[in-house]
Design a protein around this motif. Structure first.
Motif, mmCIF file in Angstrom:
data_model
loop_
_atom_site.group_PDB
_atom_site.id
_atom_site.type_symbol
_atom_site.label_atom_id
_atom_site.label_comp_id
_atom_site.label_asym_id
_atom_site.label_seq_id
_atom_site.Cartn_x
_atom_site.Cartn_y
_atom_site.Cartn_z
ATOM 1 N N ARG A 47 5.770 3.253 -1.986
ATOM 2 C CA ARG A 47 5.322 1.898 -1.674
ATOM 3 C C ARG A 47 6.460 0.939 -2.008
ATOM 4 N NH1 ARG A 47 0.553 1.282 -6.283
ATOM 5 N NH2 ARG A 47 1.799 1.955 -8.087
ATOM 6 N N ALA A 48 6.469 -0.214 -1.329
ATOM 7 C CA ALA A 48 7.575 -1.156 -1.466
ATOM 8 C C ALA A 48 7.158 -2.371 -2.286
ATOM 9 C CB ALA A 48 8.046 -1.600 -0.078
ATOM 10 N N VAL A 49 8.155 -2.984 -2.910
ATOM 11 C CA VAL A 49 7.931 -4.210 -3.680
ATOM 12 C C VAL A 49 7.866 -5.388 -2.721
ATOM 13 C CG1 VAL A 49 8.881 -5.771 -5.416
ATOM 14 C CG2 VAL A 49 9.073 -3.299 -5.721
ATOM 15 N N GLN A 50 6.793 -6.138 -2.802
ATOM 16 C CA GLN A 50 6.652 -7.332 -1.975
ATOM 17 C C GLN A 50 7.031 -8.595 -2.741
ATOM 18 O OE1 GLN A 50 2.553 -7.099 -0.677
ATOM 19 N NE2 GLN A 50 3.059 -5.723 1.015
ATOM 20 N N LEU A 53 6.888 3.289 -7.905
ATOM 21 C CA LEU A 53 7.015 3.086 -6.464
ATOM 22 C C LEU A 53 7.048 4.408 -5.701
ATOM 23 C CD1 LEU A 53 9.719 0.251 -6.483
ATOM 24 C CD2 LEU A 53 7.224 0.032 -6.394
ATOM 25 N N GLU A 54 7.035 5.532 -6.426
ATOM 26 C CA GLU A 54 7.061 6.841 -5.774
ATOM 27 C C GLU A 54 6.186 7.807 -6.548
ATOM 28 O OE1 GLU A 54 10.802 8.661 -4.141
ATOM 29 O OE2 GLU A 54 10.405 10.168 -5.683
ATOM 30 N N GLU A 55 5.441 8.608 -5.845
ATOM 31 C CA GLU A 55 4.639 9.664 -6.453
ATOM 32 C C GLU A 55 4.935 10.976 -5.747
ATOM 33 O OE1 GLU A 55 0.664 7.524 -8.292
ATOM 34 O OE2 GLU A 55 0.513 8.490 -6.341
ATOM 35 N N ARG A 56 4.955 12.040 -6.541
ATOM 36 C CA ARG A 56 5.180 13.375 -5.996
ATOM 37 C C ARG A 56 4.032 14.280 -6.404
ATOM 38 N NH1 ARG A 56 10.363 14.821 -4.275
ATOM 39 N NH2 ARG A 56 11.824 13.052 -4.295
ATOM 40 N N ALA A 57 3.681 15.174 -5.544
ATOM 41 C CA ALA A 57 2.624 16.138 -5.829
ATOM 42 C C ALA A 57 3.000 17.469 -5.183
ATOM 43 C CB ALA A 57 1.277 15.655 -5.301
ATOM 44 N N GLY A 58 2.513 18.542 -5.773
ATOM 45 C CA GLY A 58 2.812 19.858 -5.235
ATOM 46 C C GLY A 58 2.084 20.129 -3.934
ATOM 47 N N CYS A 59 2.642 20.989 -3.126
ATOM 48 C CA CYS A 59 2.002 21.380 -1.867
ATOM 49 C C CYS A 59 2.528 22.751 -1.460
ATOM 50 C CB CYS A 59 2.259 20.348 -0.769
ATOM 51 S SG CYS A 59 4.009 20.117 -0.375
ATOM 52 N N LEU A 60 1.843 23.335 -0.526
ATOM 53 C CA LEU A 60 2.226 24.662 -0.046
ATOM 54 C C LEU A 60 1.774 24.792 1.397
ATOM 55 C CD1 LEU A 60 3.506 27.345 -1.010
ATOM 56 C CD2 LEU A 60 1.225 28.128 -1.610
ATOM 57 N N GLU A 61 2.703 25.075 2.277
ATOM 58 C CA GLU A 61 2.394 25.285 3.695
ATOM 59 C C GLU A 61 2.303 26.783 3.952
ATOM 60 O OE1 GLU A 61 1.631 23.199 5.900
ATOM 61 O OE2 GLU A 61 2.276 21.252 5.129
ATOM 62 N N TYR A 62 1.226 27.195 4.617
ATOM 63 C CA TYR A 62 0.979 28.627 4.821
ATOM 64 C C TYR A 62 1.428 29.130 6.187
ATOM 65 C CZ TYR A 62 -1.674 29.007 0.522
ATOM 66 O OH TYR A 62 -2.035 29.025 -0.788
ATOM 67 N N ALA A 63 2.143 28.306 6.920
ATOM 68 C CA ALA A 63 2.609 28.736 8.237
ATOM 69 C C ALA A 63 4.090 28.413 8.383
ATOM 70 C CB ALA A 63 1.818 28.043 9.346
ATOM 71 N N THR A 64 4.827 29.302 9.030
ATOM 72 C CA THR A 64 6.242 29.074 9.302
ATOM 73 C C THR A 64 6.356 28.054 10.429
ATOM 74 O OG1 THR A 64 6.374 30.795 10.994
ATOM 75 C CG2 THR A 64 6.702 31.467 8.685
ATOM 76 N N GLU A 89 0.835 -1.197 0.000
ATOM 77 C CA GLU A 89 0.000 0.000 0.000
ATOM 78 C C GLU A 89 0.873 1.252 0.000
ATOM 79 O OE1 GLU A 89 -3.294 0.086 -0.214
ATOM 80 O OE2 GLU A 89 -3.336 -2.111 -0.332
ATOM 81 N N TRP A 90 0.301 2.348 -0.501
ATOM 82 C CA TRP A 90 1.014 3.621 -0.462
ATOM 83 C C TRP A 90 1.222 4.054 0.984
ATOM 84 C CZ3 TRP A 90 3.504 5.473 -4.432
ATOM 85 C CH2 TRP A 90 3.044 5.264 -5.731
ATOM 86 N N SER A 91 2.368 4.624 1.251
ATOM 87 C CA SER A 91 2.606 5.235 2.545
ATOM 88 C C SER A 91 1.778 6.513 2.648
ATOM 89 C CB SER A 91 4.090 5.574 2.708
ATOM 90 O OG SER A 91 4.463 6.634 1.817
ATOM 91 N N PRO A 92 1.576 7.035 3.837
ATOM 92 C CA PRO A 92 0.925 8.348 3.928
ATOM 93 C C PRO A 92 1.769 9.396 3.221
ATOM 94 C CG PRO A 92 1.005 7.266 6.078
ATOM 95 C CD PRO A 92 1.882 6.466 5.162
ATOM 96 N N TRP A 93 1.110 10.475 2.765
ATOM 97 C CA TRP A 93 1.850 11.565 2.138
ATOM 98 C C TRP A 93 2.792 12.199 3.162
ATOM 99 C CZ3 TRP A 93 2.297 12.458 -2.860
ATOM 100 C CH2 TRP A 93 1.280 12.051 -3.726
#
Length: 255
Positions: A90-93, A106-117, A70-74
């Motif tokens: 996610r890992a190969v079983q 095995l890896e996915e990337r997505a954009g993000c933005l944090e609004y707090a320091t 399964e995918w790991s949490p983001w």
């Protein structure tokens, strides 16, 4: 009976203990082939194409697909107060064998933005262009407070901005990764909807950075896609509405 009269007549991949990937001329045995010819038969993966597999190849060398977990949490954003990336893995079983289905990404990337320091200070006001991503991201995004000013009374405050796209870079159409494929649907001259919801919404002004709300409709505004900084362009404000009603491929959110 054949085995008694002709010892080794049924020899194949199992007796030879062979199962080889790709095309391997050294991966052979002596026995009946699947085309009912007796002699040298092969136990490599390519024998399925050449038609010279040993009679027991399918049983002795069954294709096994790659199995992944399964995918790991983001992950969190790699930084604060500027467009960054989040990752999940996610890992190969089970590795693929004998021509089985290869492993998916095995890896996915997505954009993000944090609004707090890291100190908890709101930095959303620092952004002038509109940073956008697919509206599907809103289903994953938790409405956790981007500022201690958020209360239950303001959590449901939101609005939708409609824009008409004026220009965009060619990098948008080149995106084909699963989580950035939505950029392909950005087109010049189309009306798009961009939803403003917490936590992108400033907790004091109740607005999203780059929403163009103060524009008279003739001002050219800038936007940038989260996940590929080279996918960017301009648009003009059409109107503000309470609910977005654009088709899914033309629906986005401020982030």
């Amino acid at each position: 009976m054949l085995a008694r009269l002709w010892p080794g007549a049924l020899a194949g991949c199992a007796d030879a203990g062979r199962c080889c990937p790709g095309r391997d001329p050294a991966c052979f045995a002596s026995g009946w082939r699947q085309d009912r010819v007796y002699g040298t038969c092969f136990c490599d993966q390519a024998c399925r194409v050449t038609g010279d597999c040993c009679f027991d190849y399918a049983r002795a060398c069954p294709a096994r697909p790659c199995i992944v977990g399964e995918w790991s949490p983001w992950s969190g954003c790699a930084g604060q107060c500027r467009p960054m990336a989040r990752v999940r893995r996610r890992a190969v079983q089970q590795e693929p064998q004998n021509g089985g289905e290869p492993c998916p990404a095995l890896e996915e990337r997505a954009g993000c933005l944090e609004y707090a320091t890291p100190q908890g200070q709101d930095c959303g006001h620092a952004f002038v262009p509109a940073f956008i991503t697919t509206s599907a991201f809103n289903k994953e995004r938790t409405r956790q407070a981007a500022s201690p000013h958020w209360t239950r009374n303001t959590e449901d405050a939101g609005y939708c901005m409609e824009f008409k796209t004026e220009s965009l870079t060619h990098h948008c159409a080149m995106e084909n990764r699963p989580l950035t494929r939505w950029m392909q649907y950005l087109r010049e001259g189309y009306t798009v909807c961009v939803d403003c919801q917490p936590p992108a919404m400033n907790s004091v002004s109740l607005r999203c950075s780059g929403d163009g709300l103060d524009s008279d409709g003739n001002q050219t505004l800038h936007w940038q896609a989260i996940g590929n900084p080279r996918c960017q362009g301009t648009w003009k404000k059409v109107r503000r509405v309470e609910q977005c009603s654009c088709p899914a491929v033309h629906s986005f959110i401020f982030i």
